[in-house]
Design a protein around this motif. Structure first.
Motif, short mmCIF file in Angstrom:
data_model
loop_
_atom_site.label_atom_id
_atom_site.label_comp_id
_atom_site.label_asym_id
_atom_site.label_seq_id
_atom_site.Cartn_x
_atom_site.Cartn_y
_atom_site.Cartn_z
N LEU A 135 2.41 7.90 -5.29
CA LEU A 135 1.40 8.86 -5.71
C LEU A 135 1.60 10.21 -5.02
N LEU A 184 1.19 1.69 8.48
CA LEU A 184 1.04 2.63 7.36
C LEU A 184 1.46 4.03 7.80
N PHE A 185 1.05 4.40 9.01
CA PHE A 185 1.44 5.70 9.57
C PHE A 185 2.96 5.79 9.63
N MET A 237 0.74 4.40 -2.48
CA MET A 237 0.32 5.72 -2.00
C MET A 237 1.51 6.66 -1.85
N TYR A 253 4.83 5.74 6.01
CA TYR A 253 4.45 6.70 4.96
C TYR A 253 5.62 7.51 4.40
N ILE A 259 0.85 -1.21 0.00
CA ILE A 259 0.00 0.00 0.00
C ILE A 259 0.87 1.25 0.00
#
Lengths: 262, 282
Positions: free
Chosen positions: B87, B156-157, B84, B160, B80
């Motif tokens: 992007l 994810l946090f 992300m 990132y 993921i």
């Protein structure tokens, strides 16, 4: 059209992932009212925990700055056998689980440890906590300084030598000003990592209330004890420090960017 | 006068040598001790009872499931995050929009905030008693906190910034002429991205992804809060090790540590190898 979809997607992802949790913490804390929050922050245990966190972080920054510049220097400027290997493993502290780091300290210096005869008590003490904190934040200064040091061309130094400057003078007047922004950036990252360390410090220090309890360990124990105000208020203080660190990082980074353009 | 001058020349010719060797050996010894100690200690302790006892302790159901949960949550996060993160980096480099500077600074937040605080924030947002957490549980019958989605969310946090900060400089330095040439020749922007931009940023994506994977694998602070520490369901390897150390079961702690450390070491070496190959090609 595509532009707005992409920007919207990224902004909402970052908002949900990063901002929403922060807001949730602040809102939950403010429900308690300022008086209760102030009382929770100023309990002796909370203050002791914050103080220990700050002391450990400052000591860790000092050690890692000096040793970090030294190691970066040797890894960039010196030629020796095994240099590639050293270069690769510098990042190891960054990926080893903090719990394992704390556990290693206990295995080494615990009561029945490999080095239990060691004169300084390291297991379950603040000295040991400092050691593991230094370990987990070791790579930051090194990794920031190395590329800048590698990009310096020898002309300026040679000029200084030719004009009779000593090694220390050359380092102080020529190299340090060039390296300084990257050192500072590394210091800020080291500070953030040291302040936030939990797993390694908890295992190595044993989390004795008022003695080896840092701010993060305090938050953890307060949650276990259902002391929610205590946990949230110290968490917010740590969060505010993080925001301060973020502002510092942001303020320091553009200078680095400018240098790349030149 | 004469004497002092000879003295100083003597000094300058001898001290650099001493400084040189002093600096080299203090740096290398310090680094070796700090890096080698954990590797040696965990290897010896993990294999203390022989290879079979090591095998037995990592194949115990709780240990095996802890390692498995750590690996799959970290791997899912990495996938993921690579999408992300790329992007986000793309949007930050290509477009101008209000709040861009804010977004760019906010991205480093996970580097600045203690991971334990991240965990606290997540249970306050998604916990079963919160409006959002309650709503999700009612609507989808899915628990976020005290379960594996919470672990993935915490990771994810945490992960990132890694891909973004790896991809951003590469994107910024991309030759805009190539993209313009592709457009001029009638390529769609998607085709341009796939054929020109993507191959250029792929190495950075992989490096950032691998780093976040390695970092996530050992994560403890946020997960110990978010996962609820339920063995076989939401207990990761790092939390398992912590539990075993606390209860004095050192053999189990050492074996799982050895597995975790081996994966972390291999990932670091792989990142280093990829970076080296990239500079060799450039």
């Amino acid at each position: 059209m595509r532009k707005f979809v992409l920007i919207g997607l990224v902004l909402s992802y970052a908002g949900v992932l990063l901002l929403a949790p922060m807001l949730a913490l602040v809102i939950n804390l403010l429900e308690y009212g300022l008086d209760t929050i102030w009382a929770a922050i100023t309990t002796p245990e909370a203050l002791l925990a914050l103080r220990l966190s700050l002391i450990l972080a400052l000591c860790s920054v000092m050690i890692n700055t000096v040793m970090g510049v030294l190691i970066a220097w040797v890894l960039v400027r010196h030629q020796f056998w095994g240099k590639r290997f050293f270069n690769a493993v510098v990042d190891l502290p960054f990926v080893v689980s903090p719990v394992i780091v704390g556990y290693v300290l206990i295995v080494l210096f615990g009561r029945q440890g490999w080095l239990s005869g060691f004169p300084v008590q390291l297991a379950f003490s603040t000295a040991g906590m400092l050691l593991v904190t230094v370990f987990v934040s070791l790579p930051f200064v090194i990794r920031e300084v190395m590329p800048v040091l590698a990009a310096i061309t020898p002309e300026q130094e040679e000029a200084a030598f030719t004009l009779g400057a000593s090694h220390t003078l050359t380092f102080r007047r020529i190299l340090l000003p060039i390296l300084w922004p990257s050192i500072l950036y590394g210091i800020v990252l080291t500070l953030a990592r040291s302040l936030g360390e939990f797993g390694a410090a908890a295992v190595a220090g044993g989390g004795v209330q008022g003695v080896t309890e840092t701010a993060t360990i305090y938050v953890y124990r307060a949650l276990q004890d259902r002391n929610d105000v205590g946990a949230y208020s110290i968490a917010v203080i740590l969060g505010l420090m993080a925001v301060g660190i973020l502002i510092l990082m942001n303020w320091l980074r553009p200078q680095e960017g400018k240098k790349h353009v030149d | 006068m004469m004497q002092t001058r000879t003295l100083t020349t003597l000094n300058t010719s001898r001290t650099p040598q001493m400084i040189f060797w002093g600096v080299r050996w203090s740096a290398l010894i310090y680094l070796s001790v700090l890096i080698a100690l954990p590797l040696i200690v965990i290897s010896v302790e993990g294999l203390r009872g022989g290879i079979w006892s090591f095998w037995d302790s990592i194949t115990r159901p709780a240990a095996l499931s802890a390692i498995f949960i750590s690996v799959w949550t970290a791997a899912l996060m990495t996938v993921i995050n690579m999408i992300m993160g790329t992007l986000t980096a793309y949007v930050l480099v290509q477009y101008r929009f209000p709040g861009k500077r804010w977004l760019d600074s906010l991205i480093d937040l996970p580097f600045a905030i203690p991971t334990l605080v991240t965990g606290v924030m997540l249970i306050l947002l998604y916990g079963p008693q919160t409006p959002i957490g309650g709503w999700i549980e009612d609507q989808f019958g899915m628990r976020i906190v005290f379960s594996s989605p919470g672990i993935v969310l915490a990771l994810l946090f945490l992960g990132y910034p890694f891909v973004i900060r790896a991809v951003q400089p590469v994107l910024a330095s991309l030759d805009i002429h190539q993209q313009e040439a592709a457009y001029t020749l009638g390529a769609s922007s998607w085709l341009t991205f796939r054929r020109i931009v993507f191959p250029a940023i792929l190495p950075a994506m992989i490096t950032g992804g691998l780093l976040s994977f390695a970092r996530a694998l050992g994560e403890f602070g946020s997960i110990v809060i978010v996962s609820g520490n339920i063995p076989m369901r939401s207990q990761t390897a790092a939390v398992y090790i912590y539990g075993q150390v606390e209860s004095g079961n050192l053999a189990a702690a050492s074996s799982v540590s050895l597995v975790l450390m081996a994966i972390a070491l291999l990932t670091t070496l792989l990142v280093d190898y990829l970076a080296r190959r990239r500079t060799a090609h450039a």
